[in-house]
Scaffold this motif. Structure first.
Motif, short mmCIF file in Angstrom:
data_model
loop_
_atom_site.label_atom_id
_atom_site.label_comp_id
_atom_site.label_asym_id
_atom_site.label_seq_id
_atom_site.Cartn_x
_atom_site.Cartn_y
_atom_site.Cartn_z
N LYS A 62 0.79 -1.16 0.05
CA LYS A 62 0.08 0.02 0.10
C LYS A 62 0.99 1.31 -0.12
O LYS A 62 0.86 2.12 1.03
CB LYS A 62 -0.91 0.06 1.37
CG LYS A 62 -1.80 -1.23 1.36
CD LYS A 62 -2.75 -1.06 2.34
CE LYS A 62 -3.70 -2.23 2.68
NZ LYS A 62 -3.21 -3.40 3.11
N PHE A 63 1.62 1.51 -1.14
CA PHE A 63 2.50 2.57 -0.98
C PHE A 63 1.86 4.02 -1.12
O PHE A 63 0.34 4.19 -1.79
CB PHE A 63 3.48 2.71 -2.42
CG PHE A 63 4.36 1.51 -2.41
CD1 PHE A 63 5.16 1.37 -1.30
CD2 PHE A 63 4.33 0.58 -3.50
CE1 PHE A 63 6.19 0.00 -1.57
CE2 PHE A 63 5.57 -0.45 -3.61
CZ PHE A 63 6.02 -0.65 -2.80
N HIS A 64 2.21 5.26 -0.31
CA HIS A 64 1.57 6.27 -0.32
C HIS A 64 2.63 7.19 0.13
O HIS A 64 3.12 7.31 1.28
CB HIS A 64 0.53 6.08 0.87
CG HIS A 64 -0.43 7.50 1.01
ND1 HIS A 64 -1.32 7.41 1.81
CD2 HIS A 64 -0.16 8.47 0.26
CE1 HIS A 64 -2.11 8.56 1.78
NE2 HIS A 64 -1.41 9.36 0.73
N MET A 84 1.06 -8.77 -8.46
CA MET A 84 0.29 -7.67 -8.11
C MET A 84 1.00 -6.75 -7.08
O MET A 84 1.48 -7.28 -6.18
CB MET A 84 -1.16 -8.06 -7.68
CG MET A 84 -2.15 -7.05 -7.49
SD MET A 84 -3.65 -7.83 -6.75
CE MET A 84 -4.44 -7.88 -8.30
N ILE A 85 0.65 -5.38 -7.38
CA ILE A 85 1.13 -4.65 -6.07
C ILE A 85 0.04 -3.64 -6.04
O ILE A 85 -0.90 -3.33 -6.60
CB ILE A 85 2.62 -3.70 -6.55
CG1 ILE A 85 2.40 -2.85 -7.61
CG2 ILE A 85 3.68 -4.77 -6.41
CD1 ILE A 85 3.68 -2.18 -7.57
N ASN A 86 0.10 -2.58 -4.65
CA ASN A 86 -0.90 -1.96 -4.56
C ASN A 86 -0.33 -0.31 -3.93
O ASN A 86 0.61 -0.35 -3.66
CB ASN A 86 -2.11 -2.26 -3.86
CG ASN A 86 -1.76 -2.84 -2.31
OD1 ASN A 86 -0.56 -2.71 -2.26
ND2 ASN A 86 -2.66 -3.41 -1.48
N ALA A 98 1.78 8.54 -11.56
CA ALA A 98 3.46 8.18 -11.64
C ALA A 98 3.59 6.72 -11.46
O ALA A 98 4.53 6.05 -12.02
CB ALA A 98 4.13 8.88 -10.59
N ALA A 99 2.74 6.04 -10.53
CA ALA A 99 2.80 4.56 -10.35
C ALA A 99 2.57 3.69 -11.67
O ALA A 99 3.36 2.77 -12.06
CB ALA A 99 1.70 4.23 -9.15
N ARG A 100 1.37 4.15 -12.19
CA ARG A 100 1.22 3.44 -13.48
C ARG A 100 2.21 3.65 -14.57
O ARG A 100 2.55 2.56 -15.22
CB ARG A 100 -0.21 3.97 -14.21
CG ARG A 100 -0.51 3.76 -15.55
CD ARG A 100 -1.20 2.40 -15.57
NE ARG A 100 -0.12 1.16 -15.61
CZ ARG A 100 -0.38 -0.13 -15.27
NH1 ARG A 100 -1.58 -0.44 -15.00
NH2 ARG A 100 0.63 -1.06 -15.34
N LEU A 110 -1.58 -3.50 -11.12
CA LEU A 110 -1.44 -2.43 -10.10
C LEU A 110 -2.90 -2.17 -9.70
O LEU A 110 -3.58 -1.71 -10.37
CB LEU A 110 -0.74 -1.11 -10.78
CG LEU A 110 -0.77 0.11 -10.20
CD1 LEU A 110 0.08 -0.19 -8.72
CD2 LEU A 110 -0.09 1.23 -10.85
N VAL A 111 -3.07 -2.16 -8.38
CA VAL A 111 -4.48 -2.03 -8.11
C VAL A 111 -4.26 -0.83 -6.73
O VAL A 111 -2.97 -0.70 -6.01
CB VAL A 111 -5.32 -3.19 -7.49
CG1 VAL A 111 -5.51 -3.98 -8.47
CG2 VAL A 111 -4.73 -3.76 -6.15
#
Ligand code: C5P
Length: 230
Positions: A62-64, A84-86, A98-100, A110-111
Motif C-alpha cells: 500500500k504505497f503512499h 500484483m502490487i498496490n 506516476a505509479a502507472r 497495479l491496484v
C-alpha cells in the motif's frame, strides 16, 4: 491459463512460518499475499523463494508517498517479479499516474486501496472527509481507473456496486471473506467466497480460515469448489 481466484494472506512474522504454510497449499488453486508485517520481517528474499516455488505473489505494501518515491518503489517491486502490487488512491492523481507510468502495461498488476475499511464516518469526519464512504469509494475508484490502474481492493459490501459502475474489465480484489461456519475473527462485515464472486469480485483474499486451519489444503479445496459450483 490457470487464473486462481483465491489469494491466501500470509500474515506471519517469519519466513519460516510462511514457507511451512505454502508447502501445505496447492499453487494451482491459489496465489499468496505478503503484507507489511511479513515483508518487513523477511524481505525480497522470501518473495524470491515463493516465486521459485511457482506461487504468484501479491505484494500488499500500500504505497503512499510523493509521486517520484511511489513510482520508484513500484518499479523495484515489479522487478522482484510479483504478480500484483498496490498503492493508496488517497495519494492523489499525480501519484497514481506516476505509479502507472513506472510499470510497463501487461507486467505487474497495479491496484489501489480506496478507503481503509477500518475508517468509519466519524474517523473520516475528523480528517476533514465529509462525504459518505460509498461516494468517496466510488470517486477514488473512478480516479484510479482514469489514471490507468487495473483495479481496486474493496470490501464485499462495495463489490456489486463497483462491478456495475466500473464495468467488467476493472479488477476487484475483495478481502473480509469467511467460508460458511468459520469465525469472523476481527472482521466486521464478512462475505462468503461464493457471495463475493457472485457480486463480481475477480479475486478474494482469505487469511486465517486457511492459514490457521488444521488442514489448510482441505479448506482451500472446499473454497475452490464452492467458487466453481457458484
Ligand atoms: O485473516 P483474514 O482473512 O481476516 O485476512 C484478511 C487479509 O486481508 C489481511 O491480510 C488483511 O490485512 C487484508 N485486508 C482486510 N481488509 C481490508 C484490506 C485488507 O482484511 N479492507
Amino acid at each position: 491459463m490457470n487464473d486462481p481466484r483465491i489469494i491466501v494472506a500470509l500474515d506471519f512474522s517469519t519466513a519460516k512460518q510462511a514457507l511451512m504454510l505454502v508447502d501445505r497449499l496447492d499453487r494451482k488453486l491459489c496465489r499468496v499475499k505478503i503484507g507489511k508485517e511479513l515483508f518487513t520481517a523477511a524481505g525480497p528474499q522470501l518473495v524470491e523463494k515463493l516465486i521459485n516455488k511457482n506461487f504468484e505473489v501479491f505484494l500488499d505494501l500500500k504505497f503512499h508517498d510523493i509521486p517520484n518515491t511511489v513510482a520508484n518503489a513500484c518499479k523495484v517491486a515489479s522487478n522482484l517479479g510479483v504478480w500484483m502490487i498496490n498503492v493508496h488512491a488517497l495519494g492523489g492523481k499525480k501519484m497514481l499516474s506516476a505509479a502507472r507510468e513506472a510499470l510497463p502495461l501487461g507486467t505487474t498488476k497495479l491496484v489501489a486501496v480506496t478507503l481503509l475499511t477500518s475508517l468509519g464516518n466519524d474517523d473520516l469526519s475528523i480528517i476533514g472527509l465529509k462525504e459518505e464512504p460509498e461516494s468517496l469509494i466510488q470517486k477514488l475508484s473512478n480516479l484510479a481507473r482514469s489514471c490507468g490502474l487495473d483495479g481496486v481492493v474493496c470490501s464485499g459490501l462495495e463489490t456489486a456496486q463497483l462491478r456495475q459502475t466500473m464495468g467488467k474489465e476493472f479488477c476487484l480484489v475483495t478481502p473480509g471473506i469467511r467460508p460458511v461456519n468459520f469465525s469472523a475473527n476481527d472482521q466486521q462485515r464478512v462475505t462468503t467466497p461464493r457471495q463475493a464472486i457472485e457480486s463480481g469480485a475477480d479475486y478474494i483474499v482469505i487469511g486465517r480460515p486457511i492459514t490457521q486451519a488444521a488442514d489448510p489444503l482441505m479448506v482451500l479445496w472446499q473454497v475452490s469448489d464452492e467458487i466453481r459450483r457458484g
